[in-house]
Design an enzyme around this catalytic site. Structure first.
Site, PDB file in Angstrom:
ATOM      1  N   ARG A  35      -9.094   6.646 -63.791  1.00  0.00           N
ATOM      2  CA  ARG A  35      -8.197   6.809 -64.940  1.00  0.00           C
ATOM      3  C   ARG A  35      -7.562   8.209 -64.989  1.00  0.00           C
ATOM      4  O   ARG A  35      -6.441   8.378 -65.435  1.00  0.00           O
ATOM      5  CB  ARG A  35      -8.997   6.547 -66.222  1.00  0.00           C
ATOM      6  CG  ARG A  35      -8.178   6.418 -67.488  1.00  0.00           C
ATOM      7  CD  ARG A  35      -9.059   5.942 -68.640  1.00  0.00           C
ATOM      8  NE  ARG A  35      -8.290   5.430 -69.745  1.00  0.00           N
ATOM      9  CZ  ARG A  35      -8.051   6.111 -70.868  1.00  0.00           C
ATOM     10  NH1 ARG A  35      -8.531   7.316 -71.027  1.00  0.00           N
ATOM     11  NH2 ARG A  35      -7.336   5.574 -71.822  1.00  0.00           N
ATOM     12  N   ILE A  95      -1.602   6.051 -73.183  1.00  0.00           N
ATOM     13  CA  ILE A  95      -2.448   5.000 -72.598  1.00  0.00           C
ATOM     14  C   ILE A  95      -3.477   4.691 -73.670  1.00  0.00           C
ATOM     15  O   ILE A  95      -4.055   5.605 -74.261  1.00  0.00           O
ATOM     16  CB  ILE A  95      -3.312   5.454 -71.395  1.00  0.00           C
ATOM     17  CG1 ILE A  95      -2.588   6.358 -70.434  1.00  0.00           C
ATOM     18  CG2 ILE A  95      -3.959   4.279 -70.717  1.00  0.00           C
ATOM     19  CD1 ILE A  95      -3.446   6.653 -69.185  1.00  0.00           C
ATOM     20  N   SER A  96      -3.729   3.422 -73.907  1.00  0.00           N
ATOM     21  CA  SER A  96      -4.722   3.029 -74.907  1.00  0.00           C
ATOM     22  C   SER A  96      -6.109   3.512 -74.487  1.00  0.00           C
ATOM     23  O   SER A  96      -6.341   3.791 -73.307  1.00  0.00           O
ATOM     24  CB  SER A  96      -4.780   1.515 -75.045  1.00  0.00           C
ATOM     25  OG  SER A  96      -3.521   1.015 -75.350  1.00  0.00           O
ATOM     26  N   GLN A  97      -7.030   3.549 -75.468  1.00  0.00           N
ATOM     27  CA  GLN A  97      -8.403   3.959 -75.132  1.00  0.00           C
ATOM     28  C   GLN A  97      -8.991   2.908 -74.176  1.00  0.00           C
ATOM     29  O   GLN A  97      -8.577   1.733 -74.204  1.00  0.00           O
ATOM     30  CB  GLN A  97      -9.237   4.106 -76.399  1.00  0.00           C
ATOM     31  CG  GLN A  97      -9.758   2.819 -76.967  1.00  0.00           C
ATOM     32  CD  GLN A  97     -10.382   3.007 -78.334  1.00  0.00           C
ATOM     33  OE1 GLN A  97      -9.737   2.739 -79.344  1.00  0.00           O
ATOM     34  NE2 GLN A  97     -11.624   3.430 -78.373  1.00  0.00           N
ATOM     35  N   PHE A 135      -0.155   0.428 -81.577  1.00  0.00           N
ATOM     36  CA  PHE A 135       0.509   0.657 -80.291  1.00  0.00           C
ATOM     37  C   PHE A 135       1.823   1.386 -80.537  1.00  0.00           C
ATOM     38  O   PHE A 135       2.343   1.384 -81.652  1.00  0.00           O
ATOM     39  CB  PHE A 135       0.803  -0.694 -79.612  1.00  0.00           C
ATOM     40  CG  PHE A 135      -0.397  -1.290 -78.917  1.00  0.00           C
ATOM     41  CD1 PHE A 135      -0.575  -1.142 -77.554  1.00  0.00           C
ATOM     42  CD2 PHE A 135      -1.348  -2.002 -79.633  1.00  0.00           C
ATOM     43  CE1 PHE A 135      -1.685  -1.693 -76.911  1.00  0.00           C
ATOM     44  CE2 PHE A 135      -2.463  -2.549 -79.007  1.00  0.00           C
ATOM     45  CZ  PHE A 135      -2.621  -2.392 -77.635  1.00  0.00           C
TER      46      PHE A 135
END
Ligand code: SAH
Length: 300
Positions: free
Chosen positions: A121, A147-149, A291
């Site tokens: 990541r 970027i989402s968790q 989001f």
């Protein structure tokens, strides 16, 4: 026994008993002790049982990753972090992320876990953020996007209920992290991004650095989908709009599934899972989420 001797002894017994996962923060022994003390009447019992059931030791995780990843054969590996596992100083943090943030919270799709354990990541964010790349939070990428968790990425992948070989359309390539996870899950990935800078940089990262030459990346308005390669078995939208774009519904295959955040106000959406059967659609609300905006003809 001196303190030093005791420490040395516990280190050795750790190895012998195969408790290599203990230092990862999974309180296995504590869980077992608590179960013995409180028994099944404790409301937390079932959760603890669940944790025990899904525990994977780092060694096992590594074994699974190495055996099934396309990176397993180093000759075909273009990812520098995977070419030499020793050189990937974040491998430990990544395994810890998988155990503590994903498995402990109920992510149990092995294909998703394997992909999350495999994709580095940190290589998707600015170098200054490398040390924070495996923390339990979203991270900023270029052009004001995020970027989402890790948990959200994994949950969405699990909710997709995808099988290997399926065609998936992702709207919002961004850093390419989620696309890489989908690719590592064995899906045929088509991904659309509307911001040129992100599209260009991510394309070169995913191809030149990771060797994902089989991924199809496009620069266009994803609210209109990608008609050229439709229909798609799965569609995953990484940005929230006011409604579900009709174009995306139309491009979903029969028995297809789409995941999309939808909200009439910006910054709060409901994550909606759409099931398509013939010409009818069933929607399921999976809960609130946040989001970035889905901007385009059928978005904001
Ligand atoms: N999946 C990405 C998430 C990036 S954030 C990752 O793992 O990094 C969401 C992305 O959606 C942003 O890059 C944003 O530019 C993009 N986006 C927003 N509206 C879009 C649209 N209509 N078409 C394509 N991409 C869009």
């Amino acid at each position: 026994m001196s303190n030093n001797e005791r420490t040395e002894k516990s280190k050795t017994s750790h190895k012998i008993e195969g408790l290599a996962y203990e230092p990862l923060g999974m309180p296995t022994e504590r869980v077992i002790r608590l179960n013995a003390r409180y028994g099944k009447n404790d409301p937390e019992h079932s959760r603890r049982q669940e944790i025990i059931r899904h525990l994977i030791t780092p060694a096992e995780l590594m074994h699974r990753t190495q055996n099934r990843s396309p990176f397993a054969n180093n000759s075909s590996c273009t990812n520098p972090a995977k070419q030499n596992e020793q050189a990937d100083i974040y491998a430990y943090s990544r395994r810890r992320m998988v155990n503590e943030q994903l498995i402990a919270r109920g992510i149990n799709d092995e294909n998703v876990l394997r992909a999350m354990a495999c994709v580095p990541r940190h290589l998707f964010v600015n170098e200054a953020l490398y040390p924070t790349a495996y923390e339990d939070r979203p991270l900023p990428i270029a052009c004001g996007q995020t970027i989402s968790q890790p948990y959200t990425v994994a949950l969405m992948c699990q909710m997709l209920m995808a099988e290997k070989g399926m065609k998936v359309l992702e709207i919002g390539t961004g850093s390419g992290y989620q696309a890489a996870i989908l690719r590592e899950m064995g899906l045929k990935v088509f991904s659309v991004e509307r911001i040129k800078e992100l599209y260009t940089n991510t394309k070169s990262l995913l191809t030149a650095k990771f060797g994902y030459y089989d991924m199809q990346l496009f620069l266009s308005d994803g609210t209109l989908g990608l008609d050229l390669f439709a229909p798609y078995d799965r569609i995953i939208v990484a940005a929230g709009g006011p409604d579900i774009p009709e174009a995306l519904k139309a491009q979903l295959a029969d028995n297809g599934i789409m995941l999309i955040p939808v909200g009439k106000e910006k910054m709060t959406q409901n994550l909606i899972r759409v099931f398509k059967m013939g010409n009818s659609y069933r929607e399921e609300n999976l809960g609130t989420t946040t989001f970035v905006d889905l901007i385009g003809k059928q978005g904001w």
